[in-house]
Write an enzyme that holds these catalytic residues in place. Sequence first.
Site, PDB file in Angstrom:
ATOM      1  N   HIS A  99       0.979  -1.245   0.166  1.00 58.91           N
ATOM      2  CA  HIS A  99      -0.013   0.051  -0.145  1.00 58.91           C
ATOM      3  C   HIS A  99       0.962   1.147  -0.199  1.00 58.91           C
ATOM      4  O   HIS A  99       1.948   1.417   0.559  1.00 58.91           O
ATOM      5  CB  HIS A  99      -0.907   0.051   1.025  1.00 58.91           C
ATOM      6  CG  HIS A  99      -0.209  -0.229   2.561  1.00 58.91           C
ATOM      7  ND1 HIS A  99      -0.004  -1.545   3.073  1.00 58.91           N
ATOM      8  CD2 HIS A  99       0.104   0.698   3.468  1.00 58.91           C
ATOM      9  CE1 HIS A  99       0.490  -1.314   4.080  1.00 58.91           C
ATOM     10  NE2 HIS A  99       0.677  -0.250   4.508  1.00 58.91           N
ATOM     11  N   HIS A 101       0.802   5.316   0.901  1.00 54.96           N
ATOM     12  CA  HIS A 101       0.248   6.408   1.745  1.00 54.96           C
ATOM     13  C   HIS A 101       0.201   7.831   0.953  1.00 54.96           C
ATOM     14  O   HIS A 101       1.162   7.990   0.413  1.00 54.96           O
ATOM     15  CB  HIS A 101       0.782   6.468   2.979  1.00 54.96           C
ATOM     16  CG  HIS A 101       0.675   5.376   4.087  1.00 54.96           C
ATOM     17  ND1 HIS A 101      -0.229   5.244   5.143  1.00 54.96           N
ATOM     18  CD2 HIS A 101       1.415   4.368   3.985  1.00 54.96           C
ATOM     19  CE1 HIS A 101      -0.026   4.269   5.428  1.00 54.96           C
ATOM     20  NE2 HIS A 101       0.949   3.700   5.129  1.00 54.96           N
TER      21      HIS A 101
HETATM   22  P1  AMP Z   1       1.403   0.612   7.488  1.00 50.99           P
HETATM   23  O1  AMP Z   1       1.726   0.900   8.878  1.00 50.99           O
HETATM   24  O2  AMP Z   1       2.008   1.357   6.395  1.00 50.99           O
HETATM   25  O3  AMP Z   1       1.225  -0.984   7.240  1.00 50.99           O
HETATM   26  O4  AMP Z   1      -0.064   1.205   7.168  1.00 50.99           O
HETATM   27  C1  AMP Z   1      -1.333   0.632   7.362  1.00 50.99           C
HETATM   28  C2  AMP Z   1      -2.338   1.470   7.261  1.00 50.99           C
HETATM   29  O5  AMP Z   1      -3.430   1.022   7.289  1.00 50.99           O
HETATM   30  C3  AMP Z   1      -2.729   2.335   8.540  1.00 50.99           C
HETATM   31  O6  AMP Z   1      -2.361   3.920   8.229  1.00 50.99           O
HETATM   32  C4  AMP Z   1      -3.900   2.143   9.012  1.00 50.99           C
HETATM   33  O7  AMP Z   1      -4.359   3.375   9.555  1.00 50.99           O
HETATM   34  C5  AMP Z   1      -4.581   1.809   7.676  1.00 50.99           C
HETATM   35  N1  AMP Z   1      -5.688   0.896   7.909  1.00 50.99           N
HETATM   36  C6  AMP Z   1      -5.775  -0.096   8.685  1.00 50.99           C
HETATM   37  N2  AMP Z   1      -7.210  -1.011   8.626  1.00 50.99           N
HETATM   38  C7  AMP Z   1      -7.800   0.028   7.740  1.00 50.99           C
HETATM   39  C8  AMP Z   1      -9.037  -0.347   7.401  1.00 50.99           C
HETATM   40  N3  AMP Z   1      -9.841  -1.001   7.629  1.00 50.99           N
HETATM   41  N4  AMP Z   1      -9.337   0.761   6.454  1.00 50.99           N
HETATM   42  C9  AMP Z   1      -8.753   1.869   6.292  1.00 50.99           C
HETATM   43  N5  AMP Z   1      -7.490   1.960   6.645  1.00 50.99           N
HETATM   44  C10 AMP Z   1      -6.940   1.053   7.185  1.00 50.99           C
END
Ligand code: AMP
Length: 139
Positions: A99, A101
Amino acid sequence: MTDCIFCKIIAGTIPSTKLYEDDDVLAFMDIGPLVHGHALVIPKAHYNLLMDTPDDVLAKVIAVVRRIARAQQAGLGADGVNIHQANGSTAGQVVGHLHVHVVPRFADDGHHWNWTPRPYADASEAAALAERIRAALLP
Ligand code: AMP
Ligand code: ZN
C-alpha cells in the site's frame, strides 16, 4: 488472501470509503489518518512488499497515486503531498498487502517528519555502502 484486511476491503467484506477503483487498483481513505484526507492506494492482487511486486502492477499503482495526489491538491486545497510506503515490520509496515500512503499536506496541519540525519563518519563509509548496493543490483 483470506486473512488479509486489504483483500477483505477489495472483496467488500470489510467496509471502506472508496476514492477510486478500476480492475487492478483501489484507492480508499486511511482509517487512521496522519493528516485529514490521507489515502491509501493498493493493487487488487495481493503482494506483500514493493520488492515482490511486478513492474506493471507498480506502474498502475503509482499512476493512481499521482491522480489521488492531484485530487487532494485540487479538491482539498493541499499545499503539498507526502508519499510513504513501508516494507517489512522493521520499516513500520503493519498491513502485509502493498500500500502507498498519499498524505495531503497543509501549512498548518501540525505534522512534522522526525527525520534525523545520521551523517557518515567520512566519505569512504558512504562509498563502501554504495559499492555493496551497486554489486547487488539486479537488472
Ligand atoms: P502501514 O503501517 O504502512 O502498514 O499502514 C497501514 C495503514 O492501514 C495504517 O495507516 C492504518 O490506519 C490503515 N488501515 C488499517 N486498517 C484499515 C481499514 N480497515 N481501513 C482503512 N485503513 C486502514
Ligand atoms: Zn491482501
